[in-house]
Structures are given as structure tokens and as C-alpha cells.
Design a protein around this motif. Structure first.
Motif, short mmCIF file in Angstrom:
data_model
loop_
_atom_site.label_atom_id
_atom_site.label_comp_id
_atom_site.label_asym_id
_atom_site.label_seq_id
_atom_site.Cartn_x
_atom_site.Cartn_y
_atom_site.Cartn_z
N SER A 5 11.33 -9.91 34.31
CA SER A 5 11.27 -11.21 33.65
C SER A 5 12.03 -12.24 34.49
N LYS A 6 11.88 -13.51 34.17
CA LYS A 6 12.60 -14.55 34.92
C LYS A 6 14.11 -14.36 34.81
N ARG A 7 14.57 -13.97 33.63
CA ARG A 7 16.00 -13.74 33.43
C ARG A 7 16.51 -12.62 34.33
N ASP A 144 13.44 -18.81 30.36
CA ASP A 144 12.54 -17.66 30.29
C ASP A 144 11.88 -17.68 28.91
N GLY A 145 10.64 -18.15 28.87
CA GLY A 145 9.98 -18.30 27.59
C GLY A 145 10.66 -19.39 26.77
N ARG A 146 10.98 -19.07 25.53
CA ARG A 146 11.62 -20.04 24.64
C ARG A 146 13.13 -20.09 24.81
N TYR A 147 13.68 -19.25 25.65
CA TYR A 147 15.13 -19.12 25.73
C TYR A 147 15.66 -19.56 27.09
N HIS A 148 16.95 -19.86 27.09
CA HIS A 148 17.62 -20.33 28.30
C HIS A 148 18.91 -19.53 28.46
#
Length: 214
Positions: A5-7, A144-148
Motif C-alpha cells: 500500500s502507499k503507507r 492512502d485512500g481516505r486516510y493520512h
């Protein structure tokens, strides 16, 4: 091949080539497997306090033919690892309070590269590092999606200087382009201030960031 994932990609991007990694709270072991598959690390201990995710990690390691390079091990933080088994510590996916507790119980981290991804309260993890002679280097916000998420790394320097709440919340962040993250932080701080804690300094700093970035 593992796709992160991006995170987790942001976490992996801070690992230096040739490292020996201790991935604490490894869950399914995606980060160490990815790092080895991409030739970034030479070995890893994938540690978790829970046996169920560690079983998934062992299965993935075996599936990818990495039994000799990655050891899955039950451990409460770094308690079951020897300092000579790793030069890089990754702690991703936990709260800042738990991360600070794990680091505080570690035998010796003064020669280690520390990479952290607190899911909540990154300011607590930063405060621990600053209060114990560590310097934060790369400090980024990842959408990443809805989260930071906060992702940062540190090394021990032995220098302890006076820090403010602004330092704990903003660390060494140089890219303030993730407006949504800072709007959420500002809202959190204003709500927290209603309990009586003086957070005016950090609130002003975040407001200035938002005004500067339009």
C-alpha cells in the motif's frame, strides 16, 4: 512479488540498502518480504506478539522461498530479539503510545536506524525520540485512500534540546501540501483545547501552514 500500500511503501522507502531489519508488529510480513524481493535488505526478523498473523507471515515467507532470509518470531516489541540481529527497526501500524513504550523497553537502539509509522498520536512517538537524544530526519505525510499517515525515521545523536508542542506535532515535516491532514489536525487540536490544555502555539502554527498553502 508483493505490492505494498502507499503507507507501507513509504515505510519501505526509508530502509537503507543492505540493512538487517527487525519488523515489529509485522502482521502478515509484507514489508520484510517486499524488501527482500527488491534486494534492499540482507535479512529480517518479522516479529509479532500475536500468533495468528505470524502464522500468515510464516506461510508467506515459505511461499516466496525466503525461509533462510526472514525469520518469523513471537515477540512483545523487541523483547525477544538480540541487538546484533538487526541494524534497522521498523514499527508500523501501532499507536504512538505503544511505539514509545516499545522503544523505551528496548535494550539498546543507539546504533540503530529507527523507522516509525504511528497510526495515532505521532506526536507522542516524536516526543519520545526528542526526549531521548534522537534526531528525526525524513518526516512525511502519506495519503492512502481516505486516510493520512505520518512516517518518519530517526537516529540517536545524544543531543537533547528544548522542544515545544509544535515540534512534537510537526516534527521535521517539510512538505505541507497534504491540506486535508492539517485540517484534520487543526480540528483535533481545537477540540482538545476545550479540555483546558493550552495548545495555542501549535494551533497557530498549523493555521499558518494552511494559510501559506492556500
Amino acid at each position: 512479488m508483493i505490492n505494498l500500500s502507499k503507507r507501507l511503501s513509504a515505510v519501505a522507502s526509508l530502509v537503507e540498502r543492505g540493512s538487517a531489519v527487525a519488523d515489529i508488529g509485522t502482521d502478515h510480513g509484507y514489508i520484510p518480504v517486499y524488501l527482500f524481493q527488491n534486494g534492499i535488505i540482507k535479512r529480517a526478523v518479522a516479529a509479532d506478539i500475536n500468533s495468528k498473523p505470524l502464522s500468515s507471515c510464516r506461510a508467506l515467507v515459505k511461499q516466496e522461498g525466503l525461509d533462510g532470509a526472514i525469520e518469523a518470531r513471537i515477540s512483545d516489541g523487541l523483547d525477544s530479539l538480540r541487538p546484533d540481529e538487526y541494524d534497522t527497526v521498523i514499527i508500523a501500524g501501532m499507536g504512538g503510545e505503544m511505539i514509545a513504550d516499545i522503544l523505551s523497553r528496548a535494550e539498546s537502539l543507539e546504533d540503530k536506524h529507527i523507522i516509525l509509522n504511528p497510526m495515532t498520536h505521532p506526536e507522542i512517538a516524536r516526543k519520545f525520540l526528542y526526549d531521548n537524544g534522537y534526531e528525526i530526519f525524513t518526516d512525511i505525510i502519506v495519503a492512502d485512500g481516505r486516510y493520512h499517515y505520518s512516517v518518519f525515521d530517526a537516529r540517536y545523536t545524544g543531543k537533547i534540546s528544548s522542544k515545544t508542542k509544535t515540534d512534537y506535532f510537526l516534527g521535521n515535516i517539510t512538505d505541507f501540501s497534504d491540506r486535508e491532514y492539517f485540517l484534520h489536525l487543526l480540528n483535533y487540536l481545537k477540540n482538545k483545547e476545550k479540555s483546558g490544555e493550552d495548545l495555542s502555539e501549535i494551533i497557530n502554527a498549523v493555521e499558518n501552514v494552511l494559510q501559506t498553502k492556500g
